[in-house]
Design a protein around this motif. Sequence first.
Motif, PDB file in Angstrom:
ATOM      1  N   ARG A 227       3.221  -0.444   3.103  1.00 40.94           N
ATOM      2  CA  ARG A 227       2.811  -1.571   3.938  1.00 40.94           C
ATOM      3  C   ARG A 227       2.218  -2.636   3.034  1.00 40.94           C
ATOM      4  O   ARG A 227       1.693  -2.347   1.963  1.00 40.94           O
ATOM      5  CB  ARG A 227       1.793  -1.133   4.978  1.00 40.94           C
ATOM      6  N   CYS A 228       2.279  -3.864   3.485  1.00 47.55           N
ATOM      7  CA  CYS A 228       1.761  -5.002   2.730  1.00 47.55           C
ATOM      8  C   CYS A 228       0.242  -4.972   2.713  1.00 47.55           C
ATOM      9  O   CYS A 228      -0.389  -4.753   3.752  1.00 47.55           O
ATOM     10  CB  CYS A 228       2.270  -6.304   3.357  1.00 47.55           C
ATOM     11  N   ARG A 229      -0.346  -5.199   1.551  1.00 52.08           N
ATOM     12  CA  ARG A 229      -1.808  -5.237   1.450  1.00 52.08           C
ATOM     13  C   ARG A 229      -2.396  -6.438   2.187  1.00 52.08           C
ATOM     14  O   ARG A 229      -3.525  -6.401   2.637  1.00 52.08           O
ATOM     15  CB  ARG A 229      -2.228  -5.327  -0.014  1.00 52.08           C
ATOM     16  N   ASN A 230      -1.633  -7.520   2.264  1.00 49.65           N
ATOM     17  CA  ASN A 230      -2.154  -8.751   2.866  1.00 49.65           C
ATOM     18  C   ASN A 230      -2.055  -8.754   4.386  1.00 49.65           C
ATOM     19  O   ASN A 230      -3.009  -9.120   5.067  1.00 49.65           O
ATOM     20  CB  ASN A 230      -1.425  -9.968   2.306  1.00 49.65           C
TER      21      ASN A 230
ATOM     22  N   MET B 142       0.851  -1.176   0.000  1.00 51.04           N
ATOM     23  CA  MET B 142       0.000   0.000   0.000  1.00 51.04           C
ATOM     24  C   MET B 142       0.894   1.234   0.000  1.00 51.04           C
ATOM     25  O   MET B 142       1.569   1.504   0.972  1.00 51.04           O
ATOM     26  CB  MET B 142      -0.903   0.018   1.236  1.00 51.04           C
ATOM     27  N   ARG B 143       0.887   1.900  -1.094  1.00 44.87           N
ATOM     28  CA  ARG B 143       1.666   3.124  -1.192  1.00 44.87           C
ATOM     29  C   ARG B 143       0.744   4.301  -0.914  1.00 44.87           C
ATOM     30  O   ARG B 143      -0.436   4.228  -1.223  1.00 44.87           O
ATOM     31  CB  ARG B 143       2.270   3.259  -2.591  1.00 44.87           C
ATOM     32  N   PRO B 144       1.166   5.339  -0.324  1.00 49.48           N
ATOM     33  CA  PRO B 144       2.525   5.751   0.015  1.00 49.48           C
ATOM     34  C   PRO B 144       2.997   5.292   1.385  1.00 49.48           C
ATOM     35  O   PRO B 144       4.060   5.687   1.831  1.00 49.48           O
ATOM     36  CB  PRO B 144       2.442   7.275  -0.037  1.00 49.48           C
ATOM     37  N   LEU B 145       2.236   4.426   2.068  1.00 52.43           N
ATOM     38  CA  LEU B 145       2.648   3.981   3.403  1.00 52.43           C
ATOM     39  C   LEU B 145       3.681   2.863   3.357  1.00 52.43           C
ATOM     40  O   LEU B 145       4.334   2.581   4.350  1.00 52.43           O
ATOM     41  CB  LEU B 145       1.423   3.502   4.203  1.00 52.43           C
TER      42      LEU B 145
ATOM     43  N   PRO C 219       9.118  -4.610   2.343  1.00 54.04           N
ATOM     44  CA  PRO C 219       8.768  -5.997   2.086  1.00 54.04           C
ATOM     45  C   PRO C 219       8.718  -6.821   3.366  1.00 54.04           C
ATOM     46  O   PRO C 219       9.683  -6.904   4.112  1.00 54.04           O
ATOM     47  CB  PRO C 219       9.880  -6.495   1.172  1.00 54.04           C
ATOM     48  N   CYS C 220       7.555  -7.410   3.607  1.00 51.91           N
ATOM     49  CA  CYS C 220       7.359  -8.287   4.762  1.00 51.91           C
ATOM     50  C   CYS C 220       7.982  -9.654   4.457  1.00 51.91           C
ATOM     51  O   CYS C 220       8.474  -9.879   3.354  1.00 51.91           O
ATOM     52  CB  CYS C 220       5.874  -8.417   5.060  1.00 51.91           C
ATOM     53  N   GLN C 221       7.945 -10.566   5.411  1.00 54.00           N
ATOM     54  CA  GLN C 221       8.567 -11.885   5.208  1.00 54.00           C
ATOM     55  C   GLN C 221       8.013 -12.618   3.989  1.00 54.00           C
ATOM     56  O   GLN C 221       8.797 -13.126   3.197  1.00 54.00           O
ATOM     57  CB  GLN C 221       8.431 -12.751   6.453  1.00 54.00           C
ATOM     58  N   PRO C 222       6.691 -12.691   3.808  1.00 52.73           N
ATOM     59  CA  PRO C 222       6.195 -13.382   2.610  1.00 52.73           C
ATOM     60  C   PRO C 222       6.642 -12.701   1.311  1.00 52.73           C
ATOM     61  O   PRO C 222       6.955 -13.368   0.331  1.00 52.73           O
ATOM     62  CB  PRO C 222       4.675 -13.339   2.769  1.00 52.73           C
ATOM     63  N   ALA C 223       6.681 -11.370   1.305  1.00 51.89           N
ATOM     64  CA  ALA C 223       7.131 -10.652   0.110  1.00 51.89           C
ATOM     65  C   ALA C 223       8.611 -10.918  -0.153  1.00 51.89           C
ATOM     66  O   ALA C 223       9.020 -11.114  -1.299  1.00 51.89           O
ATOM     67  CB  ALA C 223       6.883  -9.155   0.264  1.00 51.89           C
TER      68      ALA C 223
END
Length: 72
Positions: A6-9, A1-4, A15-19
């Motif tokens: 953060r991961c949409r999921n 989610m831009r501009p924050l 990038p989070c761990q899954p990303a």
Amino acid sequence: MRPLWRCRNCGAEWPCQPARLGLLVEYRGDRTALLFYLSGLMAEARAQLVQLNPERVLNLQDRFLNWARARD
């Protein structure tokens, strides 16, 4: 989610761990290309995050690059 950035999921900082896992699979065998891609995204994220909070000092290197570097 831009501009924050953060991961949409899961809502974690991207990038989070899954990303990260997905990126490692996608760029398997071409770590240099992955680092170039992440560098561009880091610059974009920095510009957007600074606009949201100009007083905050950002060090995005760990978040975007350090995890993706090849280990010896």
